[in-house]
Design an enzyme around this catalytic site. Structure first.
Site, PDB file in Angstrom:
ATOM      1  N   GLY A   1     -39.887 -44.073   7.427  1.00  9.94           N
ATOM      2  CA  GLY A   1     -40.855 -43.338   8.226  1.00  9.94           C
ATOM      3  C   GLY A   1     -41.268 -42.041   7.565  1.00  9.94           C
ATOM      4  O   GLY A   1     -42.458 -41.719   7.468  1.00  9.94           O
ATOM      5  N   TYR A   2     -40.288 -41.288   7.103  1.00 10.68           N
ATOM      6  CA  TYR A   2     -40.559 -40.002   6.460  1.00 10.68           C
ATOM      7  C   TYR A   2     -41.367 -40.194   5.176  1.00 10.68           C
ATOM      8  O   TYR A   2     -42.387 -39.533   4.968  1.00 10.68           O
ATOM      9  CB  TYR A   2     -39.233 -39.305   6.160  1.00 10.68           C
ATOM     10  CG  TYR A   2     -39.376 -37.886   5.672  1.00 10.68           C
ATOM     11  CD1 TYR A   2     -39.661 -36.850   6.559  1.00 10.68           C
ATOM     12  CD2 TYR A   2     -39.225 -37.568   4.322  1.00 10.68           C
ATOM     13  CE1 TYR A   2     -39.792 -35.540   6.119  1.00 10.68           C
ATOM     14  CE2 TYR A   2     -39.348 -36.264   3.872  1.00 10.68           C
ATOM     15  CZ  TYR A   2     -39.630 -35.251   4.775  1.00 10.68           C
ATOM     16  OH  TYR A   2     -39.770 -33.961   4.329  1.00 10.68           O
ATOM     17  N   SER A   3     -40.922 -41.110   4.323  1.00  8.25           N
ATOM     18  CA  SER A   3     -41.617 -41.328   3.050  1.00  8.25           C
ATOM     19  C   SER A   3     -43.043 -41.793   3.277  1.00  8.25           C
ATOM     20  O   SER A   3     -43.979 -41.315   2.620  1.00  8.25           O
ATOM     21  CB  SER A   3     -40.859 -42.368   2.211  1.00  8.25           C
ATOM     22  OG  SER A   3     -39.560 -41.922   1.895  1.00  8.25           O
TER      23      SER A   3
END
Length: 256
Positions: free
Chosen positions: A162-164
Site C-alpha cells: 500500500g505504501y509503495s
C-alpha cells in the site's frame, strides 16, 4: 564583482504545511517560521498543530494552527481560505501527511479496504490539494506545491504494498501536474526520502528498518533538519526552474 546573497523567502511569504503537527512536518514548520515565513500548521490533531504554531510564535515567528484531515477537501479549502484572509495570499503548500498502511504481509494477504485507505491518505490528496490551491496560484501567477513521497515509491519495498504503491502514484501525479502548470509560474515537486529518524520510524518492525538501512550507502538514517532544509528549498523562489521532479534524499540509495 560580488553578487548579493539570494533571499530564499522574501518578506511576506506565507506557507501551509499539512501534517505539520509532528515529525517531518513539524521540523519544516519550525524551519520556515525561523526564516520569516508565516506558517499555517495543519494537522488532523488540532492540539498538535496549535503546539507547533505556539512554538513558532514563542520564538518570534508568525504561525497559526488548524485542524483538518488531508482527505477532507472542504476542510482543506476552509484552511486555505483562512490563510489567505490572514496573510493576504499563500505562496506554498507542503504536504507531509501520510500513513504507512499494511506492513509485514505479502500482497495476497492484504485486504482491499486497507490498501484503498492507504491510497486515500497518501495519493488522493495530491488531487485535493491541487483543486484547493491551484486556482489561487493561477490568479497570482505564482505558487509552490511540494509533496513528501518516498524512496519506496521509486523502488518498491516488499511487504509494504500500500505504501509503495501510493508513493509511486504520488510521484506520477507530480510529474503530470508539473507539466500541466509549467507555464503558469506554478511548480509541483516531490521529495523521496529514505529512512528518516522520526516517530514514524519507531513504529516500524525492526526487520523493516534493518532492510531499509542496509540499502543506504551512508549507513545511517536521515535527520529531520536535513529533510526540512530540502523541503524549504523546493518550496522557495530559488527552485524556480524545477517542476514535475522528485528530489532524492536517500543517503545515496537512489542515484537516478
Amino acid at each position: 564583482m560580488s553578487t548579493p546573497a539570494y533571499e530564499q523567502f522574501p518578506a511576506g511569504t506565507a506557507a501551509i504545511v499539512i501534517g505539520g503537527g509532528n515529525g517531518i512536518g513539524e521540523a519544516t514548520c519550525l524551519l520556515l517560521g525561523a526564516r520569516g515565513v508565516a506558517v499555517t500548521v495543519v494537522d488532523r490533531s488540532g492540539e498538535a498543530a496549535d503546539a507547533v504554531a505556539e512554538a513558532i510564535t514563542a520564538a518570534g515567528g508568525s504561525a497559526y494552527g488548524a485542524a483538518a484531515d488531508v482527505t477532507d477537501e472542504a476542510a482543506l479549502r476552509a484552511v486555505f481560505d483562512g490563510a489567505v484572509e490572514r496573510n493576504g495570499t499563500v505562496h506554498a503548500v507542503i504536504n507531509s501527511a501520510g500513513i504507512q498502511g499494511p506492513l509485514g504481509r505479502r500482497s495476497h494477504e492484504v485486504e482491499v479496504e486497507e490498501f484503498e485507505r492507504t491510497l486515500a491518505v497518501n495519493l488522493t490528496p495530491g488531487l485535493i490539494i491541487a483543486r484547493v490551491a491551484i486556482p489561487h496560484f493561477l490568479e497570482r501567477g505564482y505558487g509552490r506545491i511540494v509533496h513528501v513521497a518516498s524512496i519506496a515509491g521509486k523502488e518498491g519495498n516488499p511487504n509494504m504494498i500500500g505504501y509503495s504503491s501510493s508513493k509511486a502514484g504520488l510521484i506520477g501525479l507530480v510529474k503530470s501536474q508539473g507539466k500541466e502548470y509549467a507555464q503558469d509560474g506554478i511548480t509541483v515537486n516531490a521529495l523521496a526520502p529514505a529512512v528518516i529518524r522520526t516517530p514514524f520510524l519507531d513504529s516500524q518492525p525492526q526487520e523493516v528498518v534493518d532492510y531499509m538501512l542496509a540499502k543506504i550507502p551512508m549507513g545511517r538514517t536521515g535527520e529531520l533538519t536535513e529533510i526540512a532544509e530540502m523541503l524549504a528549498f523546493i518550496a522557495s523562489p530559488a527552485a524556480g526552474f524545477t517542476t514535475g521532479f522528485t528530489f532524492d534524499l536517500s543517503g545515496g540509495r537512489a542515484t537516478y
